[in-house]
Design an enzyme around this catalytic site. Structure first.
Site, PDB file in Angstrom:
ATOM      1  CG  HIS A   1      -5.842 -15.612  -6.030  1.00  0.00           C
ATOM      2  ND1 HIS A   1      -5.300 -16.264  -7.117  1.00  0.00           N
ATOM      3  CD2 HIS A   1      -7.131 -15.357  -6.358  1.00  0.00           C
ATOM      4  CE1 HIS A   1      -6.221 -16.399  -8.045  1.00  0.00           C
ATOM      5  NE2 HIS A   1      -7.342 -15.854  -7.621  1.00  0.00           N
ATOM      6  CG  ASP A   2      -8.450 -18.935  -6.146  1.00  0.00           C
ATOM      7  OD1 ASP A   2      -8.894 -17.904  -5.615  1.00  0.00           O
ATOM      8  OD2 ASP A   2      -8.455 -19.126  -7.379  1.00  0.00           O
TER       9      ASP A   2
ATOM     10  CG  ASP B   1      -6.455 -12.908 -13.276  1.00  0.00           C
ATOM     11  OD1 ASP B   1      -7.222 -13.666 -13.883  1.00  0.00           O
ATOM     12  OD2 ASP B   1      -5.920 -13.200 -12.192  1.00  0.00           O
TER      13      ASP B   1
ATOM     14  CD  GLU C   1      -8.884 -20.654 -12.063  1.00  0.00           C
ATOM     15  OE1 GLU C   1      -8.828 -20.831 -10.846  1.00  0.00           O
ATOM     16  OE2 GLU C   1      -9.723 -19.892 -12.591  1.00  0.00           O
TER      17      GLU C   1
ATOM     18  CG  ASN D   1      -3.024   5.470  -0.996  1.00  0.00           C
ATOM     19  OD1 ASN D   1      -3.053   4.339  -0.497  1.00  0.00           O
ATOM     20  ND2 ASN D   1      -3.987   5.941  -1.757  1.00  0.00           N
TER      21      ASN D   1
ATOM     22  CG  ASP E   1      -1.702   1.243   1.421  1.00  0.00           C
ATOM     23  OD1 ASP E   1      -1.927   1.939   0.402  1.00  0.00           O
ATOM     24  OD2 ASP E   1      -2.100   1.544   2.565  1.00  0.00           O
TER      25      ASP E   1
ATOM     26  CG  ASP F   1      -1.407   1.591  -3.713  1.00  0.00           C
ATOM     27  OD1 ASP F   1      -0.197   1.500  -3.998  1.00  0.00           O
ATOM     28  OD2 ASP F   1      -1.825   2.100  -2.635  1.00  0.00           O
TER      29      ASP F   1
ATOM     30  CG  ASP G   1     -11.112 -16.144 -13.262  1.00  0.00           C
ATOM     31  OD1 ASP G   1     -10.379 -16.405 -12.302  1.00  0.00           O
ATOM     32  OD2 ASP G   1     -12.353 -16.082 -13.184  1.00  0.00           O
TER      33      ASP G   1
ATOM     34  CG  ASP H   1      -5.991   3.146   0.492  1.00  0.00           C
ATOM     35  OD1 ASP H   1      -5.042   2.338   0.588  1.00  0.00           O
ATOM     36  OD2 ASP H   1      -6.658   3.289  -0.550  1.00  0.00           O
TER      37      ASP H   1
HETATM   38  C1  GLC Z   1     -11.010 -18.141 -10.268  1.00  0.00           C
HETATM   39  C2  GLC Z   1     -10.226 -17.176  -9.415  1.00  0.00           C
HETATM   40  C3  GLC Z   1     -10.953 -16.989  -8.132  1.00  0.00           C
HETATM   41  C4  GLC Z   1     -12.319 -16.405  -8.425  1.00  0.00           C
HETATM   42  C5  GLC Z   1     -13.077 -17.258  -9.427  1.00  0.00           C
HETATM   43  C6  GLC Z   1     -14.236 -16.511 -10.006  1.00  0.00           C
HETATM   44  O1  GLC Z   1     -11.053 -19.405  -9.720  1.00  0.00           O
HETATM   45  O2  GLC Z   1      -8.907 -17.615  -9.261  1.00  0.00           O
HETATM   46  O3  GLC Z   1     -10.249 -16.183  -7.231  1.00  0.00           O
HETATM   47  O4  GLC Z   1     -13.051 -16.292  -7.254  1.00  0.00           O
HETATM   48  O5  GLC Z   1     -12.279 -17.636 -10.512  1.00  0.00           O
HETATM   49  O6  GLC Z   1     -13.789 -15.492 -10.856  1.00  0.00           O
HETATM   50 CA    CA Z   2      -3.533   2.157  -1.210  1.00  0.00          CA
END
Ligand code: GLC
Ligand code: CA
Length: 555
Positions: free
Chosen positions: A327-328, A98, A255, A23, A21, A29, A200, A25
């Site tokens: 991230h999943d 993405d 994916e 700034n 981050d 970013d 995605d 908040d």
């Molecule tokens: C993919 C992404 C996930 C998202 C899902 C719906 O699996 O990696 O984070 O919630 O698609 O877009």
């Molecule tokens: Ca920020």
């Protein structure tokens, strides 16, 4: 033939909201990312994959896009993006975006128009159906995030399909106008100079027309037989390749939940004219009595079998993407390794060795290079992620399973584990923000942080740096054939990589105790390229979570 750059690259995934981050908040970013490019350069990666940075109401943290050609207000402006791209390129780093086009946000202009019905141009941009005679949803499908996959819309007086949240309506790819708009948008980004796309849930874009009820799982029917690798998905990807991808020098990775090696050779075969790679889910996918929610790991023999099958079935036909987490997923060291203080560093390095020595393109998820761990959740009120929040409601609050039984399962694999802020240093909020972070920092940041690791030559960070360096130096790591040894060992993951006369032995112990292992004769006089114990393997045994790569002496 020249090797395409993406086969020789290492990718680093940034989840922008939690990276840096700038700034105060509390939200990561684009300027924050720019300020950390030198850190990434130092790690040695080649490509950054940015999780979505587009305009979004954040029902699913940016995976619900309301404008594909604008930057999320909290992340900055298009000028910030242009600066990020040029600053990255200046350092020789590429940027992969993405691409979330199975669905949009319900706040996207296309949906706002579509729900008006009538004869407007956006009428068939989404998947609309009348309810059944009794007014109920068109079928029994459940959404990935809990609840039904159909939402009744008062304005249009019809149901629309949403495989994810009700704020993520699925686009109708059968409509050529939708495809054209998506391809035009992609072209616009390519013309800006980006270097590729991570696509995605791309295996879901084509749905079977009939849409019958699915087999009940929990409270709802399973849509996957009718939506995963649907009838026209390959046709659409070939069209995308022809109209957009083939016109630029890009890297693409799809994916593709539910993909098999055979299917992967269609999506990402050497000459199928679709994508470069896919993300497969066999090694991370769980299926227990509560679907994906479980704290039971696979036995090592199974993990080896899965990864080895992918290695050998794609050999010469397609290209693997290699990952432990994203991230999943839960944090790699917590799920596949051992995050207890005594073993965290050792097992994080062991996992890195195991993955980075395989054939394919390795992906590092932010913080993995520090051995960041799962978060110590105290109660359901700690969840931020829509999936975890809804899963807890659907399984627990509804009485399908007790809290006591479900809690270890959901906390072991909740996506929130991966989404806590990046741990930069030991100052307040781990140096991620000067304000209040949107999501709490893992309390172990005083011990686990980038600054401490940059000052310690034995850190997980420098171990990753060294692994990346080896990939650049030895073609056998990129191109060599993979061969699993000792498939039945429940403690050791051992394999060879072979290219001409060149041969590497990769040793990884997944055990928290010593295991006997005589180094094969052939490698006895070899050199140890990397190891997580000083001096490399002692003869006869591997220590807890020991890892090493031995290169056969040349003859
Ligand atoms: C993919 C992404 C996930 C998202 C899902 C719906 O699996 O990696 O984070 O919630 O698609 O877009
Ligand atoms: Ca920020």
């Amino acid at each position: 033939m020249n090797t395409p750059w993406w086969k020789e690259s290492v990718i680093y995934q940034i989840y922008p909201r939690s990276f840096m981050d700038s700034n105060g908040d509390g939200i990561g970013d684009l300027q924050g990312i720019i300020s950390r490019l030198d850190y990434l350069k130092k790690l040695g990666i080649d490509v950054i994959w940015l999780s979505p940075i587009y305009q979004s109401p954040n029902d699913d943290n940016g995976y619900d896009i309301s404008d594909y050609q604008a930057i999320m207000t909290e992340f900055g402006t298009m000028e910030d993006f242009d600066q990020l791209l040029s600053q990255a390129h200046m350092r020789g780093l590429k940027i992969v975006m993405d691409l979330v086009v199975n669905h949009t946000s319900d706040e996207h202009r296309w949906f706002v128009e579509s729900r008006k019905g009538g004869e407007g141009p956006y009428r068939d941009y989404y998947i609309w159906r009348d309810g059944k005679e009794d007014g109920k949803a068109p079928n029994n499908w459940g959404s990935c995030f809990g609840g039904p996959a159909w939402q009744f819309d008062q304005e249009r007086n019809q149901y629309y399909l949403h495989l994810f949240s009700k704020k993520q309506p699925d686009l109708n790819w059968d409509n050529p106008a939708v495809r054209k708009d998506v391809f035009d948008m992609m072209t616009w980004w390519c013309d800006k100079g980006i270097d590729g796309f991570r696509m995605d849930v791309i295996s879901l874009i084509s749905k079977t027309a009939e849409m019958p009820d699915g087999e009940i799982r929990g409270l709802y029917g399973d849509y996957s037989p009718y939506c995963v690798h649907g009838p026209r998905v390959h046709e659409y990807l070939r069209e995308m390749n022809q109209k957009v991808l083939s016109r630029y020098d890009l890297m693409t990775v799809g994916e593709t939940a539910g993909v098999t090696p055979k299917e992967a050779c269609l999506y990402a075969g050497n000459d199928t004219g679709e994508l470069n790679m896919v993300f497969q889910f066999d090694h991370v996918g769980n299926c227990g009595p509560y679907g994906k929610w479980t704290d039971k790991r696979r036995p090592l023999t199974q993990l080896k079998e899965i990864l080895s099958t992918w290695q050998t079935s794609l050999e010469g036909k397609a290209w693997n993407s290699l990952y432990w987490d994203n991230h999943d997923q839960p944090r790699a060291v917590s799920w596949f390794g051992d995050d207890r203080p005594l073993y965290r560093v050792l097992s994080a390095k062991m996992l890195a060795t195991c993955l980075h020595m395989m054939q394919g393109t390795p992906y590092i998820y932010q913080g993995e290079e520090l051995g960041m761990t799962n978060y110590p959740f105290k109660g359901p009120e700690d969840f931020h992620d829509i999936e975890s929040i809804h899963a807890y409601e659907e399984w627990c609050k509804s009485g399908l399973v007790s809290h006591q039984e479900f809690w270890p399962c959901i906390t072991a694999v909740s996506r929130d584990n991966a989404r806590t802020p990046m741990q930069w240093d030991d100052t307040s909020q781990a140096g991620f923000t000067t304000g209040t972070p949107w999501m709490p920092v893992n309390p172990n940041y005083k011990e686990i942080n980038a600054q401490a690791q940059l000052a310690d030559p034995d850190s997980v960070f420098y171990y990753y740096q060294k692994l990346i360096g080896l990939r650049k130096k030895y073609p056998v790591i990129v191109h060599g054939r993979y061969c699993l040894l000792m498939p039945d060992s429940q403690e050791l993951f051992v394999y060879e990589r072979i290219l001409g006369d060149e041969k590497l032995l990769v040793l990884c112990s997944f055990a928290d105790h010593e295991t006997s292992f005589p180094v094969p004769e052939e490698f006895a006089a070899g050199s140890c390229l990397i190891s997580n114990y000083e001096g490399g393997p002692k003869n006869g045994a591997l220590r807890p979570y020991e890892a090493a790569v031995i290169r056969k002496a040349s003859v």
